[in-house]
Design an enzyme around this catalytic site. Sequence first.
Site, PDB file in Angstrom:
ATOM      1  N   ASN A 135     -44.679   2.012 -21.743  1.00  0.00           N
ATOM      2  CA  ASN A 135     -45.362   0.824 -21.222  1.00  0.00           C
ATOM      3  C   ASN A 135     -46.047   0.009 -22.313  1.00  0.00           C
ATOM      4  O   ASN A 135     -46.813  -0.915 -21.995  1.00  0.00           O
ATOM      5  CB  ASN A 135     -46.399   1.246 -20.168  1.00  0.00           C
ATOM      6  N   ARG A 156     -44.280   9.689 -20.932  1.00  0.00           N
ATOM      7  CA  ARG A 156     -43.473   8.561 -20.469  1.00  0.00           C
ATOM      8  C   ARG A 156     -44.279   7.266 -20.420  1.00  0.00           C
ATOM      9  O   ARG A 156     -43.708   6.171 -20.513  1.00  0.00           O
ATOM     10  CB  ARG A 156     -42.876   8.864 -19.098  1.00  0.00           C
ATOM     11  N   HIS A 208     -47.279  -7.708 -18.094  1.00  0.00           N
ATOM     12  CA  HIS A 208     -47.161  -7.848 -16.641  1.00  0.00           C
ATOM     13  C   HIS A 208     -48.177  -8.840 -16.089  1.00  0.00           C
ATOM     14  O   HIS A 208     -47.877  -9.626 -15.171  1.00  0.00           O
ATOM     15  CB  HIS A 208     -47.358  -6.498 -15.956  1.00  0.00           C
ATOM     16  N   GLU A 237     -37.783  -5.555 -25.151  1.00  0.00           N
ATOM     17  CA  GLU A 237     -37.760  -4.121 -24.878  1.00  0.00           C
ATOM     18  C   GLU A 237     -37.186  -3.348 -26.072  1.00  0.00           C
ATOM     19  O   GLU A 237     -37.536  -2.181 -26.291  1.00  0.00           O
ATOM     20  CB  GLU A 237     -36.948  -3.826 -23.614  1.00  0.00           C
ATOM     21  N   LYS A 260     -36.605   5.024 -12.770  1.00  0.00           N
ATOM     22  CA  LYS A 260     -37.675   4.256 -12.136  1.00  0.00           C
ATOM     23  C   LYS A 260     -37.056   3.122 -11.332  1.00  0.00           C
ATOM     24  O   LYS A 260     -36.270   2.337 -11.856  1.00  0.00           O
ATOM     25  CB  LYS A 260     -38.629   3.671 -13.182  1.00  0.00           C
TER      26      LYS A 260
END
Length: 378
Positions: A260, A256, A267, A192, A150
């Site tokens: 997120n 996938r 975000h 993460e 990405k």
Amino acid sequence: MITDMPNKLDIFYNNEHIYDIKYANDFNSLMDFFKEYDPQGEKKVCIVSDSKVASHYLELVTEICESHFTKCISYVFKEGEESKNLDTVKNLYIKLIEEKFNRKDFLIALGGGVTGDMCGYTAATYLRGVDFIQIPTSLLADVDSSIGGKTGVDFEKYKNMVGAFHMPKLVYINMSTLNTLEKRQFWSGMGEVVKSALIKDASFFSWLKDNAKALSDGFDEGSSEFHDLISYVIYKCNMVKKNVVEMDPYETKGERALLNFGHTLGHAIEKYMNFTMLHGECVSIGCIMACYISRDKGLISSEDCNDICTYIKDNFNLPELSLTDDAVAEIVSFTHNDKKASGNTIKFILLDAIGNAIIRTDVTDDDMKNAVKEYLNN
């Protein structure tokens, strides 16, 4: 406890080998890849790095590249998320054009997530696609952003709204680069890390809790034990991402999207704070809020929710977050501009158990507002 660590991981798609994640303690074995990738040394290479990382590592990587390739140049931009935009990419395009880079030449992303995303996007779009390799230098990049293909840049303060899938030829993780990492960046990367554990590996989450103090103290001391611990952390996260990406490399099947977790509200907070908070800090906060919503929807128990939230809050040195009701409403409104939104429906990642993430489309604005307010009040 931590034995038989491999020196690389292979990434496949449809049983075809795409690239390797290589583990090392210096940059020296880059030459092994270079000799295989371009045996005659006929390519040109541009090393893309931010000003801070370049001050530590650009000279070392340049020296290795110059000893093999026909030409090695560098492009250094000002560090920080504010540089992750199309203007920076445009200036890099100009540099490559002026230096007569063609489709056989390639780029190196030397840095953290901003560098990797932006350099990868440039590689995906320059001359309709040139090769690039990732050399991550932050924990966040080691465990997440450098892997999976990405790429992208922010657009008008909307996070990663312009991008492309473009797989690297190599991800080269030099563990020693963590020696120059600031502690705030370390804990940002751990955002993460915990995300990876929560979505796919409950036993790894238990391990993280058991080793929280050892990781924190070891980072401060720069001990050999820390090197072993953090190597294990990076490997476990890479295995999670490898398994998810290989099942759904272009996010067409849904699997996938699980990566997120913590990112929808994370975000939105990152944007509202005008990127003054680090990405991993916002992801950590987003993970807590997603746990609140998972609990409120009856997916996980209050005990599991408290377990997760206590671990993150007690260890991750998160900055204070103070928001008015209007600010909370604005943050929630930003989620509808997220690239994961489809019309008025948001693909929100929740947990139905520690180590098992699911996609839900029934998370309402009120659910999100309640989660943000609970975070602020606790």
